[in-house]
Design an enzyme around this catalytic site. Structure first.
Site, mmCIF file in Angstrom:
data_model
loop_
_atom_site.group_PDB
_atom_site.id
_atom_site.type_symbol
_atom_site.label_atom_id
_atom_site.label_comp_id
_atom_site.label_asym_id
_atom_site.label_seq_id
_atom_site.Cartn_x
_atom_site.Cartn_y
_atom_site.Cartn_z
ATOM 1 N N SER A 97 0.781 -1.140 0.067
ATOM 2 C CA SER A 97 -0.012 0.029 -0.067
ATOM 3 C C SER A 97 0.893 1.052 0.013
ATOM 4 C CB SER A 97 -0.748 -0.055 1.152
ATOM 5 O OG SER A 97 -2.123 -0.871 1.090
ATOM 6 N N VAL A 150 0.892 -3.437 4.156
ATOM 7 C CA VAL A 150 0.887 -4.791 5.096
ATOM 8 C C VAL A 150 2.363 -5.453 4.888
ATOM 9 C CG1 VAL A 150 -1.303 -5.131 5.003
ATOM 10 C CG2 VAL A 150 -0.449 -5.916 3.143
ATOM 11 N N LYS A 171 0.506 3.571 -2.927
ATOM 12 C CA LYS A 171 -0.867 4.153 -3.268
ATOM 13 C C LYS A 171 -0.574 5.690 -3.340
ATOM 14 C CE LYS A 171 -3.931 0.720 -0.936
ATOM 15 N NZ LYS A 171 -4.500 0.431 0.434
ATOM 16 N N TYR A 185 -3.259 -3.185 -10.280
ATOM 17 C CA TYR A 185 -3.191 -3.057 -8.751
ATOM 18 C C TYR A 185 -2.271 -3.864 -8.012
ATOM 19 C CZ TYR A 185 -4.419 -2.286 -3.746
ATOM 20 O OH TYR A 185 -4.304 -2.275 -2.582
ATOM 21 N N TYR A 216 -5.251 4.722 7.425
ATOM 22 C CA TYR A 216 -6.135 3.918 7.666
ATOM 23 C C TYR A 216 -7.184 4.480 8.758
ATOM 24 C CZ TYR A 216 -3.955 1.170 4.434
ATOM 25 O OH TYR A 216 -3.135 0.297 3.095
HETATM 26 N N1 GLU Z 1 -1.925 -5.369 -1.745
HETATM 27 C C1 GLU Z 1 -2.511 -5.089 -0.470
HETATM 28 C C2 GLU Z 1 -4.073 -5.209 -0.611
HETATM 29 O O1 GLU Z 1 -4.389 -4.754 -1.583
HETATM 30 C C3 GLU Z 1 -1.977 -3.895 -0.023
HETATM 31 C C4 GLU Z 1 -2.778 -3.697 1.352
HETATM 32 C C5 GLU Z 1 -1.843 -2.814 2.369
HETATM 33 O O2 GLU Z 1 -0.812 -2.713 2.112
HETATM 34 O O3 GLU Z 1 -2.429 -2.211 3.254
HETATM 35 O O4 GLU Z 1 -4.706 -5.924 0.168
#
Ligand code: GLU
Length: 445
Positions: free
Chosen positions: A67, A262, A70, A192, A244
């Protein structure tokens, strides 16, 4: 080791030693390949606006960006389409929900923000395929330019998420079902997954964060990756939504725009100051690296990095507020002294922005320019004037001149002139003495 290298590296090393033993938290395992990470891995990196690199621990160990990609893909979408167009399809409101929540606006189906999965999938989908540069190539190229080196994909992690990513696919289907989107989030969800599987190190992430902090220019390569206003927009969304459902608490306690992922990556940016990154894969319940969070929070505390904590340095800008007769080297004689008494003088130093320019103009008024007589502004020790400060100082002096008052500046480097302007509209001298002499010679009295 030099003084700076020692001081910053020591701070990072100390935090590394202090938190290396923190072993609470869990490895993410909903992407099976991520559960294979070394739970002991821990790296810290900091990159300054001059491109100085500092690190401690496993700052060169590769992991997948997840993430933390992003904000950078959001930046790419903003650069290509602009904020108004992007905002039609993805909002910028904190959701207060987990990363994989069904965070869609009632009625329109618009995702809450581009830092949660729903919004990130839309941001990815908004990046159009270009001739010779399919969407993913554009994204990989953009992430690489942010990092300052060519990045690649961890195919195992990609395959692992592609095999298990049904929740994200379901989210994409839901988004598609809700509105007249200009693109297909279902087709984009595979891109993605690939973007999340791009391999980076903590040093790469620090460079990426530093590029946002540096107004979109990578401080290592000098490459302008995104326009300055886009970097500011992305930092704003990171500040409110990057962590988040822990975003508010993070802004409160740490006070820096940030983004977690994550796999254990975590970035934080100090605008115009530094990019910071941590890697450690044990996660707290909000999906944030436990050691990364502890280290960055402590660093922010110790070094006073909280964005809302900006103690104004009173007196640092204005170095002199007086009238010319109080200055040394006043020629003898009552008449001359009386003339110089009517010349207000203020001197400034350093880099002047809006706040500093306000202080300088206020000082000039305090020195007497607010009443009668002439005014001299001494900019000899000013090292930089931004466009706002220049306009304010020019405006202030113009207002005095419009009242029929004599004004002059000591401005040997011509900082008050607009770029390209040959002779300034304000009478300019190379030293304060000359400016004062000119004003006093012609002052009535
Ligand atoms: N590829 C992970 C997902 O979309 C990234 C989530 C994250 O890093 O918070 O679930």
């Amino acid at each position: 080791m030099s003084a700076a290298t020692g001081a910053v590296t020591d701070a990072l090393r100390e935090l590394h030693t202090r938190y290396a033993g923190a072993d609470e938290g869990e490895l993410a395992d909903y992407i099976p390949e991520l559960a294979l990470a070394d739970p002991g891995a821990f790296g810290l990196a900091l990159i300054s606006m001059d491109g100085h690199r500092y690190s401690a621990g496993d700052a060169g160990v590769p992991f997948t960006v997840q993430s933390v990609s992003k904000p950078f893909v959001y930046a790419l979408a903003l650069s290509l389409l602009g904020l108004d167009e992007v905002s039609r399809w993805v909002n910028a409101e904190p959701s207060g929900e987990a990363f994989n929540a069904i965070s869609l606006e009632r009625g329109t189906g618009r995702p809450a923000n581009a830092m949660v999965n729903a919004g990130a999938i839309v941001a990815t989908a908004l990046v159009p395929d270009a001739p010779g540069a399919p969407r993913f190539e554009r994204i990989l190229d953009c992430l690489s330019r942010f990092a300052g080196r060519k990045l690649d994909v961890d195919e195992e992690v990609y395959a692992s998420e592609a095999a298990t990513g049904d929740r994200n696919r379901a989210l994409a289907h839901l988004i598609r079902s809700t509105g007249p989107l200009p693109m297909d989030p279902v087709a984009a969800v595979e891109t993605y997954f690939r973007q999340c599987a791009v391999r980076v190190t903590a040093l790469d992430l620090a460079a990426m964060a530093a590029t946002l902090a540096h107004g979109g220019v990578n401080p290592l390569t000098g490459d302008r990756v995104v326009p300055e206003h886009v970097a500011a927009q992305v930092l704003a969304v990171m500040a409110t939504c990057g962590m988040y459902d822990a975003s508010g608490d993070w802004l409160l306690r740490v006070g820096l725009p940030a983004k977690s992922g994550v796999s254990g990556g975590l970035i934080a940016a100090g605008p115009a100051r530094f990019g910071l990154a941590a890697y450690s894969p044990l996660l707290d319940p909000t999906g944030t690296s436990v050691r990364g969070r502890l280290a960055i929070r402590t660093l922010s505390d110790r070094l006073g990095l909280h964005l809302m904590h900006n103690p104004a340095l009173a007196g640092a800008t204005v170095t002199l507020v007086t009238t010319a007769d109080e200055l040394p080297a006043v020629p003898a004689g009552e008449r001359e002294r009386a003339r110089r008494e009517r010349v207000a003088v203020a001197a400034a130093q350093g880099a002047l922005d809006f706040t500093a320019a306000e202080r300088v103009l206020y000082a000039l008024d305090e020195a007497g320019a607010g009443r009668t007589g002439a005014a001299v502004l001494d900019l000899v020790r000013v090292t930089d004037l931004d466009t706002v400060a220049r306009a304010m100082l020019r405006g202030g002096l113009a207002r005095l001149a419009a009242d029929g008052r004599r004004t002059a500046v000591a401005d040997p480097d011509g900082r008050l002139r607009e770029p390209g302007e040959k002779t300034g509209t304000v009478r300019s001298f190379t030293s304060r003495d000359e400016a004062v002499a000119w004003c006093a010679a012609t002052a009535s009295g």
